[in-house]
Design an enzyme around this catalytic site. Structure first.
Site: not given
Ligand code: 13P
Length: 338
Positions: A178, A220
């Site tokens: 991510e 992500k």
């Molecule tokens: P949000 O969808 O609220 O941005 O959160 C996703 C997430 O896992 C942040 O690390």
């Protein structure tokens, strides 16, 4: 079973039937903020009760393939004494775990950030695996300014994501990688496209160096949007630039891209995902969601700590999950919000 086969099976379970991932892995600080927004104080019992309510929503498994949990949740149980990871698994939802330990400044790169948590990661992963986790998540955070991210920021953050992913795969855990480019600021959508392209390029370069099997990971990312303080862009424009930059940088071997919501409203996050899937021609990956706020916000508000509100909160929660599934098919319409 070999580690590769284990990860293959996890990928199959996570990437089937046009389903997404629920991020319910808010750290203690973040969940306290979310609770405060609905006038609730954060307590261990409150967090258990809330997350148990979410995971026991009937039919959730039709729209959600995986859930990212916070460490504390792995050992919590529902009111009947069933461990929460098992509650998820019983619905056909694969349990996963957030493994990074938050972020701080990156020395030498003013304005950039870096995430902590690599020390002892392999051992922690073995414990989480024994508790039922089959995949993990690690988030690096990139603020945008006219000089951020710096070259050092791009490199150091990519290196952390790749090292984390390699450790996960060495113990048979599928890593969700991510790189979150923040929405904060007044930058243009073009600047966001430029930064996201640099970020994704550097991340896949590092993943390659570290020998990470792209078939056994998920990405992500943020969507390419203008900064929060800039005028909004249309879903079509967001979809067009997001797909253009992903195609330039993300290899076809990656099975699925699961966007974060990052502060978009629930309706925006769904409409944007829908536009992305409507425009997806020649995209090799599944284009899905891994939202926290955009899935949970309306449900948390409806629940507000009162167990009597659970049925209505679950109904609202299920609806968001279903609408995002429709968005994966490009079949969502704003009129469905009514
Ligand atoms: P949000 O969808 O609220 O941005 O959160 C996703 C997430 O896992 C942040 O690390």
């Amino acid at each position: 079973m070999s580690l590769a086969n284990e990860m293959h099976d996890t990928i199959i379970a996570l990437v089937d039937g046009h389903r997404g991932i629920l991020a319910a892995d808010e750290s203690s600080g973040t969940i306290a903020k979310r609770f405060a927004a609905v006038g609730l104080e954060s307590s261990e019992e409150g967090r258990r009760s809330y997350r148990s309510m979410l995971l026991s929503t009937k039919g959730l498994g039709e729209h959600i393939a995986g859930v990212i949990l916070f460490e504390e949740t792995l050992s919590q149980k529902n009111d009947n004494g069933t461990p929460l990871p098992e509650v998820a698994a019983e619905q056909g939802i694969v349990p996963g775990i957030k493994v990074d330990k938050g972020k701080g400044p990156l020395p030498g790169a003013p304005g950039d950030l870096i995430t902590y948590g690599l020390d002892g990661l392999a051992e922690r992963l073995e414990t989480y695996k024994a508790q039922g986790a089959r995949f993990a998540k690690w988030r690096e955070v990139y603020p945008i300014s006219h000089h951020n991210p710096t070259r050092l920021g791009l490199r150091a953050n990519a290196e952390m994501l790749a090292r984390y992913a390699a450790v996960c795969q060495s113990v048979g855990i599928v890593p969700i990688v991510e790189p979150e480019v923040l929405l904060d600021g007044s930058h243009s959508i073009e600047r966001s496209a430029q930064v996201n392209e640099q970020v994704w390029h550097s991340v896949f370069h590092a993943l390659h160096l570290h020998g990470v099997a792209l078939e056994h990971m998920l990405l992500k990312p943020s969507m390419v949007t203008p900064g929060k303080e800039s005028p909004k862009a249309s879903p079509e424009q967001i979809a067009e630039l997001t797909l253009r930059m992903l195609k330039r940088t993300v290899p076809a071997a990656v099975p699925s891209i699961n966007f974060l919501s990052g502060g978009q409203t629930p309706e925006e996050a769904t409409a944007n995902l829908n536009a992305i899937n409507q425009l997806r021609v020649n995209s090799p990956w599944q284009l899905s969601f891994s939202y926290a706020r955009a899935l949970q916000e309306p449900a948390l508000k409806a629940w507000s700590g009162n167990p009597g509100n659970a049925p209505i909160a679950q109904e609202i929660f299920l609806k968001r999950a279903r609408l995002n599934q429709l968005a994966m098919l490009g079949d969502y319409q704003a009129s469905m919000e009514a």
